[in-house]
Design a protein around this motif. Structure first.
Motif, mmCIF file in Angstrom:
data_model
loop_
_atom_site.group_PDB
_atom_site.id
_atom_site.type_symbol
_atom_site.label_atom_id
_atom_site.label_comp_id
_atom_site.label_asym_id
_atom_site.label_seq_id
_atom_site.Cartn_x
_atom_site.Cartn_y
_atom_site.Cartn_z
ATOM 1 N N LYS A 261 14.942 3.418 0.693
ATOM 2 C CA LYS A 261 13.787 3.060 0.040
ATOM 3 C C LYS A 261 13.202 1.721 0.425
ATOM 4 C CE LYS A 261 12.227 1.380 -4.505
ATOM 5 N NZ LYS A 261 12.721 1.040 -5.670
ATOM 6 N N ALA A 262 12.005 1.559 0.637
ATOM 7 C CA ALA A 262 11.543 0.369 0.957
ATOM 8 C C ALA A 262 10.052 -0.096 0.076
ATOM 9 C CB ALA A 262 11.145 0.069 2.266
ATOM 10 N N ASP A 263 10.314 -1.233 -0.490
ATOM 11 C CA ASP A 263 9.086 -1.849 -1.392
ATOM 12 C C ASP A 263 9.103 -3.207 -0.730
ATOM 13 O OD1 ASP A 263 7.123 -2.613 -2.666
ATOM 14 O OD2 ASP A 263 7.970 -1.915 -4.638
ATOM 15 N N GLU A 268 6.896 -3.759 5.836
ATOM 16 C CA GLU A 268 7.331 -2.250 6.092
ATOM 17 C C GLU A 268 7.061 -1.686 7.356
ATOM 18 O OE1 GLU A 268 5.441 -2.934 3.415
ATOM 19 O OE2 GLU A 268 3.542 -1.966 3.866
ATOM 20 N N LEU A 272 9.690 -0.800 10.100
ATOM 21 C CA LEU A 272 9.886 0.483 10.685
ATOM 22 C C LEU A 272 9.714 0.628 12.062
ATOM 23 C CD1 LEU A 272 9.536 3.472 9.432
ATOM 24 C CD2 LEU A 272 7.207 3.307 9.567
ATOM 25 N N LEU A 287 13.164 8.931 4.069
ATOM 26 C CA LEU A 287 12.538 7.412 4.054
ATOM 27 C C LEU A 287 11.425 7.574 2.735
ATOM 28 C CD1 LEU A 287 11.285 6.892 7.568
ATOM 29 C CD2 LEU A 287 13.182 5.777 6.359
ATOM 30 N N PHE A 289 8.796 4.983 1.500
ATOM 31 C CA PHE A 289 8.130 3.649 1.734
ATOM 32 C C PHE A 289 7.009 3.512 0.972
ATOM 33 C CE2 PHE A 289 9.598 1.453 5.911
ATOM 34 C CZ PHE A 289 11.042 1.876 5.840
#
Ligand SMILES: *[C@@H]1O[C@H](CO)[C@@H](O)[C@H](O)[C@H]1NC(C)=O
Ligand SMILES: *[C@@H]1O[C@H](CO)[C@@H](O)[C@H](O)[C@H]1NC(C)=O
Length: 360
Positions: A261-263, A268, A272, A287, A289
């Motif tokens: 998880k990406a915040d 990003e 990525l 993923l 995102f």
């Protein structure tokens, strides 16, 4: 019958031995600049036969290539797992691992129209991020034991039986990495930890280098970046180290992440890109995102059309690696901006979820 070994097998065996010897030799060569039967040290100045583009930027690879002394062409592959240059050899590879080649740039997709135009780029991109590519029936963490609260944001994971996540959750083998900046809500992480996942949260504002917050919940004072820091700078900094995800995986001894998880507020795109270029993305099952499109993002440059084409190309790279978008969410609570303009009925922020359909 097995009495006579075919010639080629003998040859292959010899080649293997030779490569192994060369590998050993190179290892020594790198460490001590000493290598039997190779050219003397001066040879290091000789440019290797065909170094891959940009190899000069990698001291390790360049030195290794130079130590090879132009006598034999050695193919360097970078294993995402080790993150270091190693010659391709016939040594048995662990199952599931593939040869990994270094790439320095992602493949840019053709322009969306014969002459570059922001209109065409934007509509292609926005359509792409608004269209699911695969259906997922079970995305609700509430269906999991021990998870009751609803999250504010739709951090959707796919729990359909045909993907491994649900099975890995049930057998308590699941691992979530969460990249964030401290201020967002943690319901998703807590929920995943409660349902049996090992959760690693990377957050530069964590109160210590590594904190265990719960039975399966860790906080690490690290921010994930698209490059490792210059060692000189890293040594001077006391807190807040930045590292590439591949580096962290190596250091933690983790080979797989079930969910990433990406915040990360516009980092990003470059993160990525790094995951794709180093093939780290293949070690990830799903993923989730949050992507930001109100500005190009950190270290993304070019005119507006170029930027949108780059974003689109990144996502197409994921598709090429058999990732499929199964959930997309347009955040209407955020400013409705697209590259600093109110345009295309776009939001500045979308949450996108992909499943790696190759992943086991
Ligand atoms: C943006 O930059 C690209 C590449 O530099 C160029 O080909 C293109 O014409 C420019 N697009 C617009 C709309 O100015
Ligand atoms: C703009 O976006 C909203 C929310 O996605 C949608 O409901 C609306 O129909 C869109 N408007 C236009 C003109 O496309």
């Amino acid at each position: 019958m097995p009495k006579e070994r075919p010639l080629w097998r003998g040859a292959a065996f010899r080649l293997c031995l030779l490569s192994a010897a060369l590998f050993l030799c190179l290892q020594l060569g790198i460490r001590r600049s000493w290598c039997p039967e190779e050219k003397p040290r001066g040879a290091a100045a000789v440019r290797a036969p065909a170094p891959s583009r940009g190899a000069e930027q990698r001291p390790g690879a360049a030195a290794a290539a130079a130590a090879g002394g132009g006598r034999r062409r050695v193919t360097y592959v970078r294993s995402g797992r080790r993150g270091s240059a190693a010659p391709a050899c016939c040594a048995p590879q662990p199952p599931g691992s593939r040869r990994k080649t270094v790439r320095w740039h992602i493949e840019l997709q053709p322009w969306a129209s014969p002459t570059p135009s922001l209109n065409y780029e934007a509509s292609r991109f926005l359509k792409y991020i608004s269209t699911s590519q695969i259906s997922c029936e079970h995305m609700n963490l509430n269906s999991l034991k021990g998870y009751s609260k609803t999250t504010k944001k739709p951090w959707s994971v796919c729990l359909d039986e045909r993907f491994s996540l649900i099975h890995r959750i049930r057998s308590k083998q699941c691992r979530l990495y969460s990249l964030g900046l401290g201020n967002d809500d943690r319901q998703f992480e807590l929920g995943m930890a409660m349902s049996g996942c090992e959760v690693h949260r990377f957050d530069p504002s964590a109160r210590a280098a590594h904190v265990q917050e719960g039975p399966r919940l860790w906080y690490h004072r690290l921010s994930i970046d698209w490059r490792d820091p210059n060692p000189a700078i890293a040594a001077r900094r006391l807190h807040g180290t930045t590292k590439k995800l591949g580096t962290v995986l190596n250091e933690f001894g983790h080979q797989k992440i079930d969910v990433l998880k990406a915040d990360v507020e516009s980092a990003e795109w470059k993160i990525l890109e790094n995951l794709i270029l180093e093939d780290v993305v293949e070690q990830i099952g799903q993923l989730v995102f949050e992507v930001h499109i109100h500005w190009p993002g950190f270290e993304v440059s070019g005119n507006d059309s170029t930027v949108v084409r780059y974003w689109y190309s990144l996502l197409r790279e994921l598709e090429l690696k058999d990732f499929r978008l199964f959930h997309t969410y347009k955040d209407l609570s955020k400013p409705q901006m697209f590259l600093k303009k109110e345009a295309f009925n776009a939001s500045s922020c979308y949450t996108l979820s992909w499943v790696n359909t190759r992943w086991k």
